[in-house]
Design an enzyme around this catalytic site. Sequence first.
Site, PDB file in Angstrom:
ATOM      1  CE  LYS A 135      55.793  54.472   9.637  1.00 53.03           C
ATOM      2  NZ  LYS A 135      56.942  53.720   9.060  1.00 53.03           N
ATOM      3  CD  GLU A 154      59.116  55.039   4.206  1.00 52.87           C
ATOM      4  OE1 GLU A 154      59.410  55.280   5.383  1.00 52.87           O
ATOM      5  OE2 GLU A 154      58.707  53.928   3.817  1.00 52.87           O
ATOM      6  CB  CYS A 181      56.465  52.207   5.798  1.00 46.45           C
ATOM      7  SG  CYS A 181      57.602  50.790   5.700  1.00 46.45           S
TER       8      CYS A 181
END
Length: 546
Positions: free
Chosen positions: A359, A285, A409
């Site tokens: 995500k 990312e 993340c």
Amino acid sequence: MRQIHFSAWLLIVLSAILQVIIFPLPGVYVLSWVALAPLILALLRARPVSELEVAGSVRLQPATPGQGFLLGYLCGILWYAGTCYWIYDTMRQYGGLSAPEALLALFLFCCYLGLYHGLFGLLISLLAGSGRDFRRPLVVAPFLWVAVELARTRVTGFPWNLLGIAQVDNLALCRIASSTGVYGISFEIALVNVALAAAFLVPRQRRFALLAAAMAAAAVLQAGRLVDAPPAKADRGALLVQQNIPVSAEWTPASLQQTLNELTELTVKSVAASPAKIDLVVWPESPAPFFTNDPRFREALGAMAHDTKTWTVAGAIGTSSIGTSSTGTPSATAGQTGPVFNSAAWISPAGDWTARYDKIHLVPFGEYLPYPSLFSFAGGLTREVGEFQRGTSRRPLDGSGERLGVFICYESIFPDEVRQFADQGAQVFVNISNDGWYGDSGAYAQHLNQTRMRAIENNRWLLSATDTGVTASIDPWGRVVARVPRKARTALVAPYALTSVTTFYTRHGDWFAYACAIISLGALLARFTFWKNESSKNRKKVDASS
């Protein structure tokens, strides 16, 4: 508040400090076995009863429910302030907040999540009542702690540094996580802490024996850190590219193209120079505005995958149409006609863009702004990253017989969400992240330890590719077997292997945590029933005497 004995306040502060230093960067993990004991002791010895014992000391009794909540709440606020202090710098540097506003944001965050410690204190006090029979609250306390951790995960959505994470390096103890998840480790730690607290609640003549038993249990369980598992076999290699792009970088078309050229060149050269065969390339990312439908980005990544003859995962902004800002730089929101996602693209060795993971669990204030009218002052952080939409599927990315569970993340801190990838057939985990938001605070190390626990719970190799580090290969025991230095543009040849074997936790999820919640609820209902019966008996006695 004034009725709470000063010793209870001191114990609360001590417990908060201990809960802070058992996590990195201090990392005094051994103190996890005593970190909760002062909190439990403070809740059960909180207020004087205006009587002196033989030795002249003040006799103390359990806190009232209100006092228990207050003591636990203060402990929670202090713990979060000491553990998540990095929120101040993130909001200050990247959220566009002034120093007072960033400090206020941190304080409100601590006040919100501190409610869970407050809930624990409230429930312990309810179970204890006003007597000095501590058996019920002590027996139920470990179950309550796990139940509250489950609530942190499911209700608030911020299970940062669950208690069991402190023992991630304890290979022997952590094997229980493959059945119970991290909650089983939290339970064991809480159980030892309860035994230690109990040693200070029993009569003095029995104290030494109970204290010795509690410390012996802690020593035996901690000794698991001395046990080393056999090396995990790895028969594949991945190239994890650490981009080291500053979060606050200013982008122009020229700088964006230059960065893209440098990264593709680094990848191609690293694959060519690798002594081992590279089966997978992973880009993390990234703060760079790479869009999945930008022709330049698509062509560069497609050519790179074709040249290296590898499947490639690349962090990017997924969108249905590309917008352009007033300076000509791609923007996450300007000119968009469709939803914008924080995505991981899946590119074949032929250069075809075959799939994408969007995500699902977004970061509040980082990727979207909850309750915009209430938190409009924090919108600067969202504008820095983009106003993203949630994805809908945790289906593994599939290519050439290799199924990847890719999560982005801080999705790695949610045990049940990560295990769903393995339950749907993922043979290896890939976590792409931009930990540059954390700077040099302890957050990057905290994040790494939580990511490692996901590998343990699901018995999977895990490839952690981050923008600034830690970029690492993690084996199914949770050990970091390869890594590169932080804050350097480089690439790591990361060993890994595929497995389709599923653990009990992978198949059944948070069953243990829910069992603890049910047991806690049953104990509370039994306590309320007991109170009701006692009240009824007392009324009958009064009526009979009158």
